[in-house]
Enzyme design. Structure first.
Site, PDB file in Angstrom:
ATOM      1  N   GLU A 147     -48.751   3.970 -23.923  1.00 26.10           N
ATOM      2  CA  GLU A 147     -49.720   5.180 -23.818  1.00 26.10           C
ATOM      3  C   GLU A 147     -50.718   5.410 -24.677  1.00 26.10           C
ATOM      4  O   GLU A 147     -50.851   6.373 -25.461  1.00 26.10           O
ATOM      5  CB  GLU A 147     -48.809   6.510 -23.296  1.00 26.10           C
ATOM      6  CG  GLU A 147     -47.957   6.310 -22.371  1.00 26.10           C
ATOM      7  CD  GLU A 147     -47.309   7.727 -21.874  1.00 26.10           C
ATOM      8  OE1 GLU A 147     -47.300   8.401 -23.048  1.00 26.10           O
ATOM      9  OE2 GLU A 147     -46.688   7.938 -20.931  1.00 26.10           O
ATOM     10  N   GLU A 318     -43.032   4.375 -16.074  1.00 26.29           N
ATOM     11  CA  GLU A 318     -42.374   5.504 -16.101  1.00 26.29           C
ATOM     12  C   GLU A 318     -42.171   6.507 -14.819  1.00 26.29           C
ATOM     13  O   GLU A 318     -43.414   7.127 -14.758  1.00 26.29           O
ATOM     14  CB  GLU A 318     -42.528   6.342 -17.495  1.00 26.29           C
ATOM     15  CG  GLU A 318     -42.443   5.380 -18.684  1.00 26.29           C
ATOM     16  CD  GLU A 318     -42.762   6.086 -19.937  1.00 26.29           C
ATOM     17  OE1 GLU A 318     -42.766   7.177 -20.094  1.00 26.29           O
ATOM     18  OE2 GLU A 318     -42.962   5.414 -20.890  1.00 26.29           O
TER      19      GLU A 318
HETATM   20  C1  GAL Z   1     -44.069   9.544 -21.623  1.00 24.50           C
HETATM   21  C2  GAL Z   1     -43.705   8.335 -22.928  1.00 24.50           C
HETATM   22  C3  GAL Z   1     -42.252   8.453 -22.932  1.00 24.50           C
HETATM   23  C4  GAL Z   1     -41.652   9.795 -22.963  1.00 24.50           C
HETATM   24  C5  GAL Z   1     -41.891  10.186 -21.649  1.00 24.50           C
HETATM   25  C6  GAL Z   1     -41.455  11.635 -21.580  1.00 24.50           C
HETATM   26  O1  GAL Z   1     -45.394  10.030 -22.157  1.00 24.50           O
HETATM   27  O2  GAL Z   1     -44.310   7.396 -22.644  1.00 24.50           O
HETATM   28  O3  GAL Z   1     -41.958   7.597 -24.118  1.00 24.50           O
HETATM   29  O4  GAL Z   1     -41.973  10.516 -24.066  1.00 24.50           O
HETATM   30  O5  GAL Z   1     -43.316  10.347 -21.733  1.00 24.50           O
HETATM   31  O6  GAL Z   1     -41.713  12.298 -20.417  1.00 24.50           O
END
Ligand code: GAL
Length: 642
Positions: A147, A318
């Protein structure tokens, strides 16, 4: 056109759990229908606990355990989390905030993209990982860093950034005189005699020169591109598997198209409920209505954006499965939403949808962030939905993505430009583009997002270009050659690439007989009624023209103009005006529209259509009903498949 067989994945942190649990975790993943697992992206302190001292054993075992269970592994480079010894070795690697303070160790992303020493360390760890695992058949992809830009980390005001910025300017302008002219530094005696006199545009008494800020934003974006490229080049020497980055929602601080040009696949991290709370412009009523489902257009917008960034290949790296921990409020998704979000991504062409995370961590920053498993290792309630959607998508075979009839141009430089010079505190580029996107979607349309340097719009019927700072030669050519309809403005073409007002006055586009003679921003309550309904808000322009006035404002100024197939919009329409104008444009451009109930959206892919119902109540679409938070998948004969 591209085609893919979609699948599911999950994010896993073997270093968080006893080795004795890994095999069982892997078996439960595959039993749930999960085919891919991403690991490693924050594990630097375990891979290299002290400089040059590598501890590969645990990672070898984790890869063997997960891979031999049948999972494809995506291995992350751990460069978003430099370990403590690294910061001791390079104390000047930290990013500095706008107030000139270092952003210190103790969370993540604590580095400045301009620090050459840290960049070399990143290439070194990428090389070590590539060397060890580049030929490992279980590794089917690589995620670089994590990110970029998250936690406001693209722009850094560090000494390293200042030194690199001076070099960047020297390279761009060659002489201080050329820079002085481009920036207009005669104004306020800001002229420079040498590049090493130029500081960063923070801590000035009043506003810095906007051209100085914009160049610094372009430079900051270029630093991200260079940082990413260094790891790509290193890894390419070891692997032919796809290189991927996971981008974020509503982060416009660097040019994702540029970063994406060095990668094989774009992915993004989709947190619909967190984003609704954290980064929506819509009011409380809307947020409350959708607080457990997410904004009906936010995910789709990013799916379409990252499909373009990935040149057709994209994933959700994710996917939120339950409450997150980082928004002002963190509700639980309604039952059905994890399935709906997954299906929606697949209909937009996602190859993989990967949930974040496998088991909820009982420690550290994200202990309140749900996973597919509870902290005690039992299935969380969402697991049933994941298993169901895994079975459903296994039956649909290949999904196909074709060019949509309607497209919107999205340009990161314009986001920096209007950040730099909003000329009215509500003027925000993302918000403007997203307003157009949302109203097009309410008309049932599938949309492509295009980069600002397209030379050809293909067979599309309608292209929308809101708020574009300046025209590239390619885009001018694309517009010239296009026989479909183009809706341009407000504010498009209002600057040269040096961030000055064009000599011919905006929008400065051949074939469009429009000159913007003055502009104004309007406060809430100062909206301007349009004769045909709705209003301009936030922004409006006054013009000179001989073009056809399609409609005017009630105070007697042109609002929408037409020169052949080019239309110019002289303000920022509210929802009522926007959907009316877009409906009229789509209909004249020969695009079929379908007014959808609140919260229902549609995406056509291949010969199928997916309707998603973000509302909590049942909705009717044609001959079909869709329950709240449910989906409707139909084939070309309108037969329900799901
Ligand atoms: C994303 C990140 C993850 C985790 C997640 C939590 O921004 O890539 O590592 O922190 O958020 O929602």
């Amino acid at each position: 056109m591209s085609a893919t067989i979609p699948n599911l994945g999950v994010c896993y942190y073997p270093e968080h759990w006893p080795e004795s649990e890994w095999a069982q975790d892997a078996a439960r993943m595959t039993a749930a229908g999960i085919q891919r697992v991403r690991i490693g992206e924050f594990a630097w302190s375990r891979i290299e606990p002290r400089e040059g001292e590598f501890n590969w054993g645990w990672l070898d075992t984790a890869i063997e355990t997960l891979g031999s269970a049948g999972l494809d592994i995506i291995l992350g480079t751990p460069t978003a989390t430099p370990p403590r010894w690294m910061v001791a070795k390079h104390p000047d690697m930290l990013a500095y905030d706008h107030e000139g303070r270092p952003r210190t160790f103790g969370s993540r992303r604590h580095y400045c993209f301009s620090h050459e020493g840290y960049k070399r360390e990143c290439a070194r760890i990428a090389d070590a990982l590539g060397h060890r695992y580049g030929g490992n058949s279980y590794i089917q992809g690589w995620q670089i860093d994590n990110e970029y830009g998250c936690h406001d980390t693209t722009v850094s005001y560090s000494p390293a950034a200042r030194d690199s910025f001076q070099k960047w300017l020297m390279n761009k302008y060659k002489s201080p005189a050329a820079l002085n002219t481009a920036w207009g530094n005669v104004f306020w005696s800001m002229e420079y005699g040498d590049f090493d006199e130029i500081g960063l545009p923070n801590l000035t008494v009043t506003e810095p020169n906007p051209a100085h800020i914009l160049d610094f934003r372009c430079f900051s974006s270029d630093q991200v591109v260079a940082f990413n490229r260094a790891q790509c080049e290193t890894l390419r020497a070891h692997t032919d598997k796809p290189l991927i980055h996971n981008y974020m929602g509503r982060i416009t601080d660097f040019d994702h198209f540029e970063v994406g040009s060095d990668l094989d696949i774009a992915s993004w991290d989709s947190y619909p409920l967190g984003f609704l709370e954290d980064r929506s412009d819509l009011g409380d009523e809307w947020r409350t209505k959708f607080m457990r489902q997410g904004d009906p257009d936010f995910q789709a917008f990013h799916h379409d954006l990252y499909r373009a960034v990935g040149k057709g290949r994209w994933w959700v790296m994710e996917q939120q499965p339950g409450p997150v921990n980082w928004a002002p409020y963190n509700p639980a998704p309604l039952t059905g939403m994890a399935r709906l979000w997954t299906w929606e991504a697949i209909a937009h062409g996602a190859e993989t949808v990967s949930y974040f995370r496998w088991r909820q961590a009982p420690f550290a920053q994200e202990q309140m962030h749900a996973g597919l498993l509870r902290p005690d290792g039992e299935d969380a309630s969402v697991m049933g939905e994941v298993k169901r959607v895994a079975q459903e998508i296994a039956t649909i075979g290949k999904t196909e993505t074709r060019a949509a009839d309607v497209a919107i141009v999205f340009d990161y430089t314009s986001a920096w430009a209007w950040d730099t010079q909003p000329q009215g505190q509500d003027f925000d580029y993302f918000r403007l583009v997203f307003d157009f996107y949302r109203q097009l979607r309410r008309l049932g349309l599938s949309i492509d997002i295009l980069p600002p340097n397209m030379r050809d719009f293909g067979n599309r019927k309608l292209v929308v270009i809101p708020g574009l700072m300046s025209w590239s030669d390619n885009l001018r050519q694309a517009i010239d050659n296009f026989s479909g309809h183009v809706l341009i403005g407000p504010r498009s073409g209002s600057k040269t690439s040096d961030f000055q007002i064009p000599a011919a006055l905006p929008p400065d586009l051949d074939g469009l007989d429009v000159k913007i003679t003055a502009v104004e921003s309007r406060r809430p309550g100062g909206e301007i009624a349009l004769e045909k309904g709705g209003q301009f808000r936030i922004w409006r322009e006054f013009i000179e023209t001989n073009a056809e006035v399609v409609e005017a404002s009630e105070d007697g100024h042109p609002a929408l103009l037409k020169s052949d197939n080019l239309y110019y919009l002289c303000g920022w329409p509210d929802d009522t005006a926007m959907i009316r104008i877009l409906e009229q444009m789509a209909t004249t451009a020969g695009v079929d529209i379908e007014h959808l109930p609140t919260g229902v959206r549609c995406r056509t892919f291949g010969n199928k259509q997916l309707y998603v119902n973000y509302a909590a109540d049942r909705a009717v679409v044609g001959d079909h009903e869709i329950n709240g938070t449910d989906i409707l998948l139909v084939d070309q004969n309108n037969k329900r498949l799901q």
